[in-house]
Design a protein around this motif. Structure first.
Motif, PDB file in Angstrom:
ATOM      1  N   ARG A 119      57.620  48.701 -49.353  1.00 32.05           N
ATOM      2  CA  ARG A 119      58.694  47.695 -49.275  1.00 32.05           C
ATOM      3  C   ARG A 119      58.673  46.781 -50.498  1.00 32.05           C
ATOM      4  NH1 ARG A 119      57.202  47.949 -43.724  1.00 32.05           N
ATOM      5  NH2 ARG A 119      55.718  46.226 -43.966  1.00 32.05           N
ATOM      6  N   LEU A 120      57.473  46.398 -50.930  1.00 30.61           N
ATOM      7  CA  LEU A 120      57.355  45.502 -52.086  1.00 30.61           C
ATOM      8  C   LEU A 120      57.843  46.155 -53.374  1.00 30.61           C
ATOM      9  CD1 LEU A 120      53.870  43.819 -51.445  1.00 30.61           C
ATOM     10  CD2 LEU A 120      56.115  42.739 -51.325  1.00 30.61           C
ATOM     11  N   THR A 121      57.623  47.453 -53.505  1.00 29.19           N
ATOM     12  CA  THR A 121      58.010  48.153 -54.737  1.00 29.19           C
ATOM     13  C   THR A 121      59.417  48.731 -54.667  1.00 29.19           C
ATOM     14  OG1 THR A 121      56.913  50.156 -53.882  1.00 29.19           O
ATOM     15  CG2 THR A 121      55.630  48.740 -55.362  1.00 29.19           C
ATOM     16  N   GLY A 122      60.098  48.544 -53.537  1.00 30.18           N
ATOM     17  CA  GLY A 122      61.464  49.039 -53.419  1.00 30.18           C
ATOM     18  C   GLY A 122      61.581  50.529 -53.205  1.00 30.18           C
ATOM     19  N   VAL A 123      60.508  51.169 -52.724  1.00 33.62           N
ATOM     20  CA  VAL A 123      60.539  52.602 -52.440  1.00 33.62           C
ATOM     21  C   VAL A 123      61.251  52.826 -51.105  1.00 33.62           C
ATOM     22  CG1 VAL A 123      59.088  54.600 -51.848  1.00 33.62           C
ATOM     23  CG2 VAL A 123      58.478  53.129 -53.780  1.00 33.62           C
ATOM     24  N   PRO A 124      62.150  53.815 -50.995  1.00 33.72           N
ATOM     25  CA  PRO A 124      62.845  54.091 -49.732  1.00 33.72           C
ATOM     26  C   PRO A 124      61.875  54.310 -48.576  1.00 33.72           C
ATOM     27  CG  PRO A 124      63.813  55.357 -51.525  1.00 33.72           C
ATOM     28  CD  PRO A 124      62.582  54.719 -52.080  1.00 33.72           C
ATOM     29  N   GLY A 125      62.318  53.948 -47.367  1.00 40.06           N
ATOM     30  CA  GLY A 125      61.445  54.017 -46.207  1.00 40.06           C
ATOM     31  C   GLY A 125      60.890  55.397 -45.921  1.00 40.06           C
ATOM     32  N   GLY A 126      61.729  56.434 -46.081  1.00 40.96           N
ATOM     33  CA  GLY A 126      61.259  57.791 -45.813  1.00 40.96           C
ATOM     34  C   GLY A 126      60.146  58.210 -46.745  1.00 40.96           C
ATOM     35  N   LEU A 127      60.313  57.919 -48.029  1.00 41.94           N
ATOM     36  CA  LEU A 127      59.276  58.259 -48.999  1.00 41.94           C
ATOM     37  C   LEU A 127      58.024  57.422 -48.755  1.00 41.94           C
ATOM     38  CD1 LEU A 127      58.214  59.685 -51.487  1.00 41.94           C
ATOM     39  CD2 LEU A 127      59.431  58.015 -52.910  1.00 41.94           C
ATOM     40  N   GLY A 128      58.208  56.143 -48.424  1.00 46.02           N
ATOM     41  CA  GLY A 128      57.056  55.292 -48.138  1.00 46.02           C
ATOM     42  C   GLY A 128      56.233  55.818 -46.978  1.00 46.02           C
ATOM     43  N   LEU A 129      56.907  56.284 -45.925  1.00 40.29           N
ATOM     44  CA  LEU A 129      56.201  56.835 -44.768  1.00 40.29           C
ATOM     45  C   LEU A 129      55.436  58.099 -45.143  1.00 40.29           C
ATOM     46  CD1 LEU A 129      55.566  56.971 -41.746  1.00 40.29           C
ATOM     47  CD2 LEU A 129      57.743  58.173 -41.422  1.00 40.29           C
ATOM     48  N   MET A 130      56.053  58.978 -45.939  1.00 37.34           N
ATOM     49  CA  MET A 130      55.386  60.211 -46.334  1.00 37.34           C
ATOM     50  C   MET A 130      54.154  59.931 -47.195  1.00 37.34           C
ATOM     51  SD  MET A 130      57.066  62.636 -44.864  1.00 37.34           S
ATOM     52  CE  MET A 130      57.530  61.537 -43.525  1.00 37.34           C
ATOM     53  N   VAL A 131      54.272  58.986 -48.142  1.00 35.63           N
ATOM     54  CA  VAL A 131      53.136  58.636 -48.993  1.00 35.63           C
ATOM     55  C   VAL A 131      52.027  57.997 -48.153  1.00 35.63           C
ATOM     56  CG1 VAL A 131      52.355  57.149 -50.891  1.00 35.63           C
ATOM     57  CG2 VAL A 131      54.520  58.393 -51.079  1.00 35.63           C
ATOM     58  N   ALA A 132      52.397  57.091 -47.262  1.00 34.63           N
ATOM     59  CA  ALA A 132      51.400  56.442 -46.409  1.00 34.63           C
ATOM     60  C   ALA A 132      50.634  57.465 -45.588  1.00 34.63           C
ATOM     61  CB  ALA A 132      52.082  55.426 -45.496  1.00 34.63           C
ATOM     62  N   THR A 133      51.333  58.450 -45.058  1.00 34.45           N
ATOM     63  CA  THR A 133      50.686  59.473 -44.233  1.00 34.45           C
ATOM     64  C   THR A 133      49.773  60.356 -45.059  1.00 34.45           C
ATOM     65  OG1 THR A 133      52.629  59.508 -42.784  1.00 34.45           O
ATOM     66  CG2 THR A 133      51.092  61.347 -42.608  1.00 34.45           C
ATOM     67  N   GLY A 134      50.280  60.856 -46.176  1.00 30.48           N
ATOM     68  CA  GLY A 134      49.499  61.766 -47.001  1.00 30.48           C
ATOM     69  C   GLY A 134      48.285  61.123 -47.619  1.00 30.48           C
ATOM     70  N   PHE A 135      48.436  59.885 -48.104  1.00 31.23           N
ATOM     71  CA  PHE A 135      47.332  59.225 -48.784  1.00 31.23           C
ATOM     72  C   PHE A 135      46.278  58.726 -47.797  1.00 31.23           C
ATOM     73  CE2 PHE A 135      48.609  58.193 -53.341  1.00 31.23           C
ATOM     74  CZ  PHE A 135      49.508  59.239 -53.412  1.00 31.23           C
ATOM     75  N   SER A 136      46.663  58.426 -46.570  1.00 29.78           N
ATOM     76  CA  SER A 136      45.696  57.889 -45.613  1.00 29.78           C
ATOM     77  C   SER A 136      44.972  58.972 -44.823  1.00 29.78           C
ATOM     78  CB  SER A 136      46.389  56.929 -44.636  1.00 29.78           C
ATOM     79  OG  SER A 136      47.346  57.612 -43.846  1.00 29.78           O
ATOM     80  N   ILE A 137      45.582  60.174 -44.686  1.00 31.86           N
ATOM     81  CA  ILE A 137      44.951  61.185 -43.827  1.00 31.86           C
ATOM     82  C   ILE A 137      44.517  62.428 -44.603  1.00 31.86           C
ATOM     83  CG2 ILE A 137      45.198  62.615 -41.763  1.00 31.86           C
ATOM     84  CD1 ILE A 137      47.035  60.634 -40.603  1.00 31.86           C
ATOM     85  N   CYS A 138      45.423  63.340 -44.867  1.00 29.55           N
ATOM     86  CA  CYS A 138      44.963  64.614 -45.444  1.00 29.55           C
ATOM     87  C   CYS A 138      46.000  65.271 -46.343  1.00 29.55           C
ATOM     88  CB  CYS A 138      44.513  65.583 -44.357  1.00 29.55           C
ATOM     89  SG  CYS A 138      45.753  65.973 -43.101  1.00 29.55           S
ATOM     90  N   GLY A 139      46.689  64.479 -47.135  1.00 27.52           N
ATOM     91  CA  GLY A 139      47.538  65.055 -48.154  1.00 27.52           C
ATOM     92  C   GLY A 139      48.751  65.799 -47.647  1.00 27.52           C
ATOM     93  N   ALA A 140      49.014  66.962 -48.242  1.00 25.00           N
ATOM     94  CA  ALA A 140      50.255  67.694 -48.014  1.00 25.00           C
ATOM     95  C   ALA A 140      50.448  68.098 -46.558  1.00 25.00           C
ATOM     96  CB  ALA A 140      50.303  68.930 -48.913  1.00 25.00           C
ATOM     97  N   SER A 141      49.387  68.572 -45.895  1.00 25.67           N
ATOM     98  CA  SER A 141      49.546  69.028 -44.514  1.00 25.67           C
ATOM     99  C   SER A 141      49.924  67.871 -43.592  1.00 25.67           C
ATOM    100  CB  SER A 141      48.264  69.706 -44.017  1.00 25.67           C
ATOM    101  OG  SER A 141      47.141  68.868 -44.197  1.00 25.67           O
ATOM    102  N   ALA A 142      49.388  66.673 -43.847  1.00 29.43           N
ATOM    103  CA  ALA A 142      49.762  65.506 -43.040  1.00 29.43           C
ATOM    104  C   ALA A 142      51.208  65.104 -43.301  1.00 29.43           C
ATOM    105  CB  ALA A 142      48.830  64.334 -43.349  1.00 29.43           C
ATOM    106  N   ILE A 143      51.634  65.202 -44.556  1.00 25.37           N
ATOM    107  CA  ILE A 143      53.004  64.827 -44.914  1.00 25.37           C
ATOM    108  C   ILE A 143      54.015  65.690 -44.181  1.00 25.37           C
ATOM    109  CG2 ILE A 143      54.687  64.832 -46.814  1.00 25.37           C
ATOM    110  CD1 ILE A 143      52.298  64.025 -48.647  1.00 25.37           C
ATOM    111  N   VAL A 144      53.815  66.987 -44.225  1.00 26.36           N
ATOM    112  CA  VAL A 144      54.801  67.864 -43.607  1.00 26.36           C
ATOM    113  C   VAL A 144      54.715  67.817 -42.080  1.00 26.36           C
ATOM    114  CG1 VAL A 144      55.113  69.411 -45.558  1.00 26.36           C
ATOM    115  CG2 VAL A 144      53.231  69.812 -43.999  1.00 26.36           C
TER     116      VAL A 144
END
Length: 339
Positions: A119-144
Motif C-alpha cells: 500500500r505504501l509503495t502504490g503496488v496494486p492489491g492483487g500483486l501485493g497479495l501474491m508477493v506477500a504470500t510468495g515471500f513469506s511462505i514458499c515462493g512460486a507454489s504458494a503464489i499460485v
C-alpha cells in the motif's frame, strides 16, 4: 473458413483433443527448464519455466491456448498435492516450541508487513497479495495456490513469481555472506536463517550450502515448516474472499480448495510413516516436474508490456519485503539465543 466457424469447429472437438497439444508443449517447457537446472543448479527449474513461457508465449499459435490453460491449472494442483509428501510433522515438531513460534511469527509479520508495504509503495492489491504470500511462505507454489482463492490477474501472479526469482537468487549469495563473514553466526544458525528468509526450497539449499551439510539439513526442515503454513493461509484467504462477496457474478471461491486438502492428506500420510522412502524421493522429482509445467503455462499467458508497467514498484516492494523477512527472522533467532 471464417474465424467464427474455426472457433466453432475447434469447440466441437473432444476436450482431450483440444487440450493435448498445449499440455504437451507445457510438458516440453518443463523438460527444458529441468535441463537448464541440471546445467546451472543455482537456477530453479520453476524460475526457468515461467521465464521461458513469458519469452515465447506471444509466438505460440492460438490452437495451444486451451491446453496451456488446462496444464497451468491441472499440473499446478497436482504438483501442490504431491508437494505434501515432502513434509513430515515429526520433523517439524523436532524443532521445538521456540523455533516453531519463530516460524509462525516470521511468516505472519512478513505477510502482513508486505501487504502494508504494498500500500505504501502504490503496488496494486492483487500483486501485493501474491508477493506477500510468495515471500513469506514458499515462493512460486504458494503464489499460485493463493491465486486459486484470490481475485488476481495472471500478470500479478507472473510478476510475483519473477520477483521471487530475482530476490531469492540474490539471497543465495547475500545470506551466507552476511551470516558467516559479517555477523559471525554459527553454521546451524545460518541454516535456520536461510530456512526462515529465503523463498524457494532450492534457493534455501543453495544459500545454506556454504555453511556445511548440517546447516543445509536444518535449513530444509525450517523451510518446509514454513510450507506447512500454506494450507491455513490459503484457507483463511478463502474465508475472507467469500465474506467480501467473492461470489458476485458467479462461483464463490472455495474456503479450502480440493488440491490444498489433498496437500494436507499427503502431509498426514508422510507423517504417519506409511509412505516408502523411494516413493517420497520420486514424489520430490514429480512435484518439481508438475510445477515447472504449470509455471511454463502460466508464463505463456503473460504479456511483457503488462509486466513492465508495474516493474519499478514491484521491484521496490520485493526488495523491502526481502529485507523485512530477513530482519524479522534474524531478530527472532536472536531472541531465542541463536548466534
Amino acid at each position: 473458413m471464417s474465424t467464427l466457424e474455426a472457433v466453432r469447429r475447434d469447440r466441437a472437438r473432444p476436450r482431450w483433443a483440444r487440450t493435448a497439444p498445449g499440455a504437451a508443449v507445457a510438458a516440453g517447457g518443463a523438460g527444458v527448464a529441468l535441463a537448464v537446472n541440471l546445467l546451472v543448479p543455482a537456477l530453479s527449474a520453476l524460475t526457468v519455466a515461467v521465464l521461458a513461457g513469458v519469452l515465447i508465449g506471444g509466438a505460440l499459435p492460438a490452437v495451444l491456448s486451451d491446453g496451456l490453460r488446462w496444464a497451468t491449472r491441472a499440473f499446478l494442483r497436482a504438483g501442490v498435492v504431491v508437494l505434501g509428501l515432502q513434509l513430515s510433522l515429526t520433523e517439524v515438531l523436532r524443532l521445538g516450541p521456540g523455533m516453531l513460534a519463530v516460524v509462525v511469527v516470521t511468516v505472519a509479520l512478513a505477510f502482513t508487513g508486505t501487504l502494508a508495504l504494498a500500500r505504501l509503495t502504490g503496488v496494486p492489491g492483487g500483486l501485493g497479495l501474491m508477493v506477500a504470500t510468495g515471500f513469506s511462505i514458499c515462493g512460486a507454489s504458494a503464489i499460485v495456490a493463493m491465486d486459486s482463492v484470490a481475485r488476481s490477474r495472471k500478470e500479478d501472479v507472473a510478476t510475483a513469481v519473477t520477483l521471487v526469482t530475482v530476490y531469492g537468487s540474490a539471497a543465495i549469495a547475500v545470506v551466507p555472506f552476511l551470516g558467516t563473514r559479517v555477523l559471525g553466526l554459527e553454521p546451524e544458525t545460518v541454516g535456520m536463517w536461510a530456512g526462515l528468509s529465503v523463498h524457494e526450497v532450492a534457493q534455501v539449499v543453495a544459500a545454506a550450502s556454504p555453511a556445511g551439510a548440517a546447516a543445509v539439513g536444518t535449513a530444509v526442515v525450517v523451510k518446509l515448516t514454513r510450507v506447512v503454513l500454506l494450507a491455513p493461509m490459503v484457507a483463511g484467504m478463502g474465508v475472507l474472499e467469500r465474506r467480501a462477496g467473492g461470489d458476485a457474478g458467479g462461483k464463490r471461491p472455495p474456503v479450502v480448495p480440493l488440491f490444498v486438502a489433498g496437500f494436507l492428506v499427503m502431509l498426514l500420510l508422510r507423517s504417519a510413516g506409511v509412505v516408502p522412502g523411494p516413493v517420497v524421493d520420486g514424489a520430490k522429482q514429480l512435484s518439481t516436474v508438475l510445477l515447472a509445467a504449470a509455471m511454463f503455462g502460466l508464463g505463456t499467458s503473460v504479456r511483457v508490456g503488462a509486466l513492465l508497467r508495474t516493474g519499478r514498484r514491484g521491484l521496490l516492494l520485493g526488495l523491502l519485503s526481502t529485507v523485512l523477512v530477513g530482519a524479522v527472522s534474524l531478530a527472532a533467532l536472536s531472541v531465542l539465543g541463536h548466534r
